[in-house]
Design an enzyme around this catalytic site. Structure first.
Site, PDB file in Angstrom:
ATOM      1  N   ASN A  23       0.808  -1.221   0.000  1.00  0.00           N
ATOM      2  CA  ASN A  23       0.000   0.000   0.000  1.00  0.00           C
ATOM      3  C   ASN A  23       0.838   1.266   0.000  1.00  0.00           C
ATOM      4  O   ASN A  23       0.318   2.367  -0.148  1.00  0.00           O
ATOM      5  CB  ASN A  23      -0.960   0.007   1.198  1.00  0.00           C
ATOM      6  CG  ASN A  23      -2.109  -0.971   0.982  1.00  0.00           C
ATOM      7  OD1 ASN A  23      -2.251  -1.547  -0.096  1.00  0.00           O
ATOM      8  ND2 ASN A  23      -2.922  -1.163   2.010  1.00  0.00           N
ATOM      9  N   ARG A  94      -7.374  -1.219  -8.146  1.00  0.00           N
ATOM     10  CA  ARG A  94      -7.986   0.075  -7.872  1.00  0.00           C
ATOM     11  C   ARG A  94      -6.958   1.165  -7.564  1.00  0.00           C
ATOM     12  O   ARG A  94      -7.166   2.346  -7.861  1.00  0.00           O
ATOM     13  CB  ARG A  94      -8.955  -0.075  -6.696  1.00  0.00           C
ATOM     14  CG  ARG A  94      -9.835   1.133  -6.483  1.00  0.00           C
ATOM     15  CD  ARG A  94     -10.755   0.921  -5.300  1.00  0.00           C
ATOM     16  NE  ARG A  94     -11.770   1.953  -5.252  1.00  0.00           N
ATOM     17  CZ  ARG A  94     -11.602   3.124  -4.683  1.00  0.00           C
ATOM     18  NH1 ARG A  94     -10.444   3.416  -4.121  1.00  0.00           N
ATOM     19  NH2 ARG A  94     -12.568   4.018  -4.687  1.00  0.00           N
ATOM     20  N   ASP A 118     -16.326  -3.073  -6.381  1.00  0.00           N
ATOM     21  CA  ASP A 118     -15.126  -3.562  -5.741  1.00  0.00           C
ATOM     22  C   ASP A 118     -15.540  -4.671  -4.791  1.00  0.00           C
ATOM     23  O   ASP A 118     -16.590  -4.596  -4.176  1.00  0.00           O
ATOM     24  CB  ASP A 118     -14.498  -2.386  -4.962  1.00  0.00           C
ATOM     25  CG  ASP A 118     -13.136  -2.729  -4.431  1.00  0.00           C
ATOM     26  OD1 ASP A 118     -13.069  -3.552  -3.508  1.00  0.00           O
ATOM     27  OD2 ASP A 118     -12.160  -2.175  -4.937  1.00  0.00           O
TER      28      ASP A 118
HETATM   29  C1  UD1 Z   1      -6.412   1.925   1.379  1.00  0.00           C
HETATM   30  C2  UD1 Z   1      -5.716   0.587   1.257  1.00  0.00           C
HETATM   31  C3  UD1 Z   1      -6.587  -0.530   1.777  1.00  0.00           C
HETATM   32  C4  UD1 Z   1      -7.045  -0.211   3.191  1.00  0.00           C
HETATM   33  C5  UD1 Z   1      -7.685   1.171   3.249  1.00  0.00           C
HETATM   34  C6  UD1 Z   1      -8.051   1.594   4.656  1.00  0.00           C
HETATM   35  C7  UD1 Z   1      -4.310   0.875  -0.680  1.00  0.00           C
HETATM   36  C8  UD1 Z   1      -3.995   0.456  -2.064  1.00  0.00           C
HETATM   37  N1  UD1 Z   1      -5.384   0.332  -0.115  1.00  0.00           N
HETATM   38  O1  UD1 Z   1      -7.553   1.874   0.527  1.00  0.00           O
HETATM   39  O2  UD1 Z   1      -5.839  -1.754   1.764  1.00  0.00           O
HETATM   40  O3  UD1 Z   1      -7.975  -1.197   3.585  1.00  0.00           O
HETATM   41  O4  UD1 Z   1      -6.781   2.154   2.732  1.00  0.00           O
HETATM   42  O5  UD1 Z   1      -6.962   1.551   5.490  1.00  0.00           O
HETATM   43  O6  UD1 Z   1      -3.589   1.647  -0.076  1.00  0.00           O
HETATM   44  N2  UD1 Z   1     -14.226   6.768   0.796  1.00  0.00           N
HETATM   45  C9  UD1 Z   1     -15.232   7.560   0.285  1.00  0.00           C
HETATM   46  N3  UD1 Z   1     -14.927   8.493  -0.654  1.00  0.00           N
HETATM   47  C10 UD1 Z   1     -13.674   8.661  -1.146  1.00  0.00           C
HETATM   48  C11 UD1 Z   1     -12.641   7.867  -0.614  1.00  0.00           C
HETATM   49  C12 UD1 Z   1     -12.940   6.913   0.355  1.00  0.00           C
HETATM   50  O7  UD1 Z   1     -16.378   7.426   0.671  1.00  0.00           O
HETATM   51  O8  UD1 Z   1     -13.473   9.538  -2.008  1.00  0.00           O
HETATM   52  C13 UD1 Z   1     -14.542   5.755   1.825  1.00  0.00           C
HETATM   53  C14 UD1 Z   1     -14.435   4.351   1.278  1.00  0.00           C
HETATM   54  O9  UD1 Z   1     -15.635   3.957   0.636  1.00  0.00           O
HETATM   55  C15 UD1 Z   1     -14.184   3.551   2.530  1.00  0.00           C
HETATM   56  C16 UD1 Z   1     -13.380   4.509   3.419  1.00  0.00           C
HETATM   57  O10 UD1 Z   1     -13.595   5.805   2.861  1.00  0.00           O
HETATM   58  O11 UD1 Z   1     -15.373   3.233   3.191  1.00  0.00           O
HETATM   59  C17 UD1 Z   1     -11.904   4.212   3.476  1.00  0.00           C
HETATM   60  O12 UD1 Z   1     -11.333   4.326   2.207  1.00  0.00           O
HETATM   61  P1  UD1 Z   1      -9.830   4.808   1.963  1.00  0.00           P
HETATM   62  O13 UD1 Z   1      -9.187   5.171   3.266  1.00  0.00           O
HETATM   63  O14 UD1 Z   1      -9.837   5.789   0.876  1.00  0.00           O
HETATM   64  O15 UD1 Z   1      -9.154   3.449   1.460  1.00  0.00           O
HETATM   65  P2  UD1 Z   1      -8.318   3.213   0.148  1.00  0.00           P
HETATM   66  O16 UD1 Z   1      -7.332   4.315  -0.047  1.00  0.00           O
HETATM   67  O17 UD1 Z   1      -9.245   2.879  -0.973  1.00  0.00           O
END
Ligand code: UD1
Length: 429
Positions: A23, A94, A118
């Site tokens: 990550n 992703r 997803d």
């Molecule tokens: C990253 C990690 C993943 C980990 C997650 C949380 C990578 C490649 N993946 O995923 O393994 O499980 O962090 O620690 O680094 N959300 C929104 N809107 C947005 C962005 C996020 O609603 O624009 C929500 C998502 O739906 C989710 C939550 O925020 O419920 C957490 O997402 P996020 O922290 O962004 O995770 P990732 O970066 O996708």
């Protein structure tokens, strides 16, 4: 189609070495786009997602070399990189969306395919989009692509995040470092991988204050220079080995594991009865004969990582007593629970909680990996099940674990990969 066959019964014993974090390295590779020239990343794991990100960068005009034996990736970034991330790649991974920030900052335009559904929940892009718009980009959707444009560059702004999203924090950080003026990212994610990215950007010439806190203050600079950077150790892989050791009553030295990045998970393992000993080389986990059930609730860092939640369910399934495991980040991450139930686990889902009543052992059966962590956690569950467990979808595991099967075999597990004929679903000779 590849699958992993694991026989239950082994107590894992020995040493594993943890490489750089998936990550983190994926975002660091995207971050290289911010500076023309030759950047080098050290301690890069040999996993499928790194190969996907390398392909994405090549299609953007970069030259990428990956020395898997030396664990080194070099990225040569042209003066004018491309600006398109194809659906084929974004669908496969992703994290491809992490080119959004660097490309809009560097090239003034980026077209990234929308990730769509997803396996671990509908992960939005709204925070990424709102943040880029706050920095002056225009964003629209065109035939399945998210198009962000800032032909005259980005302008620093106050960007309060409604949720400390890891991906949005990273994209906005990479956009803000080349913006004109000051950007304040409030309620930013504090994950060690975000810190790693920020530290690499600083080494490239960026000006960032508040690294490791929820308030990142970025002074934009005109340009960045290439860098050599060592990727932070993978805390999720390290935590996976810690849980595997605890569940099997084993004794595993996790070399390179950062106990300081796993405070809560390791405390939970201590509460379950494991001995955890940390030193400069890493940490060692000695599992109890049978673990005590421990409640777990996932939260953004420094909370319990959602990526280790399936392992907490697997451990709970063979613990003494009952535990409630609560998932606060991703709504569909309990798809794993249906699979572990096929192994005889007593699991009951209610909304975003799962009640796990421990049993002495599980019972081997064929199961399906729905994502990277679910796949690895099913293999761990197979280690504490009678007979043979077959985990279909080994490709998911390859996305995030370097040679999981070989490493497990080195710890004394009876485990192997097999290939299934796609047409018949039968084992290939
Ligand atoms: C990253 C990690 C993943 C980990 C997650 C949380 C990578 C490649 N993946 O995923 O393994 O499980 O962090 O620690 O680094 N959300 C929104 N809107 C947005 C962005 C996020 O609603 O624009 C929500 C998502 O739906 C989710 C939550 O925020 O419920 C957490 O997402 P996020 O922290 O962004 O995770 P990732 O970066 O996708």
């Amino acid at each position: 189609m590849e699958r992993i066959e694991v026989a239950g019964g082994a107590r894992l014993q020995g040493e594993v070495t943890v490489r750089g974090a998936k990550n983190s390295v994926l975002k660091l590779m995207a971050g290289c786009l911010l500076a023309p020239g030759h950047s080098t990343l050290l301690d890069v794991p040999d996993i499928l997602d790194v190969r996907i990100m390398a392909e994405l960068l090549r299609r953007l005009g970069c030259t990428v070399e990956h020395d898997t034996g030396a664990h080194v990736v070099t990225v040569d970034v042209p003066d004018e990189p491309g600006h398109r991330a194809d659906y084929e790649l974004v669908r496969a991974m992703r994290a491809s969306i992490s080119v959004l920030g660097p490309l809009v900052a560097r090239v003034g335009r980026v077209d990234v395919a929308m990730p769509g559904g997803d396996a671990i929940g509908s992960r939005g892009l709204d925070l990424h989009v709102a943040g880029l718009e706050a920095l002056g980009a225009t964003v629209h959707v065109d035939h399945g692509y998210l198009v962000a444009q800032a032909p005259r560059g980005l302008t620093g702004a106050e960007v309060p995040l409604a949720f400390p999203s890891v991906g949005a924090t990273e994209n906005l950080l990479m956009a803000a470092v080349l913006a004109t003026g000051t950007t304040v990212l409030d309620n930013a994610a504090r994950e060690p991988e975000v810190v790693d990215l920020a530290e690499m950007l600083v080494a490239m010439g960026a000006r960032i204050d508040g690294i490791g806190t929820g308030r990142l203050v970025v002074e934009g600079v005109e340009g960045l220079h290439p860098v050599e950077h060592r990727v932070v150790a993978d805390r999720v892989v390290a935590g996976s080995w810690a849980y595997a050791a605890a569940a099997t009553g084993g004794d595993v030295l996790v070399r390179g594991g950062r106990a300081d990045h796993l405070r809560l998970p390791l405390d939970k393992l201590r509460a379950a009865g494991a001995d955890v000993l940390a030193d400069a080389a890493g940490f060692r986990v000695v599992g109890p004969r049978r673990a005590q059930a421990v409640d777990v609730a996932t939260l953004p860092y420094p909370g319990f990582p959602t990526d280790l939640q399936p392992f907490a369910v697997a451990l709970g399934a063979v613990s003494l007593g009952s535990a409630v495991i609560t998932e606060n980040l991703f709504e569909s991450r309990f798809r794993f629970v249906d699979e572990v139930a096929r192994l005889g686990a007593d699991v009951r889902v209610d909304g975003h909680h799962v009640l796990v009543r421990g049993r002495p052992r599980l019972s081997g059966a064929p199961v399906v990996a729905t994502d990277i962590r679910a796949g690895a956690a099913l293999v761990v569950a197979g280690l504490v099940a009678d007979g043979v467990t077959t985990v279909e979808g080994a490709g998911h595991v390859d996305r995030g674990y370097e040679d999981l099967v070989g490493t497990l075999a080195g710890l004394g597990a009876q485990v192997r990969r097999s290939t299934v004929d796609d047409a018949t679903g039968l084992l290939a000779p």
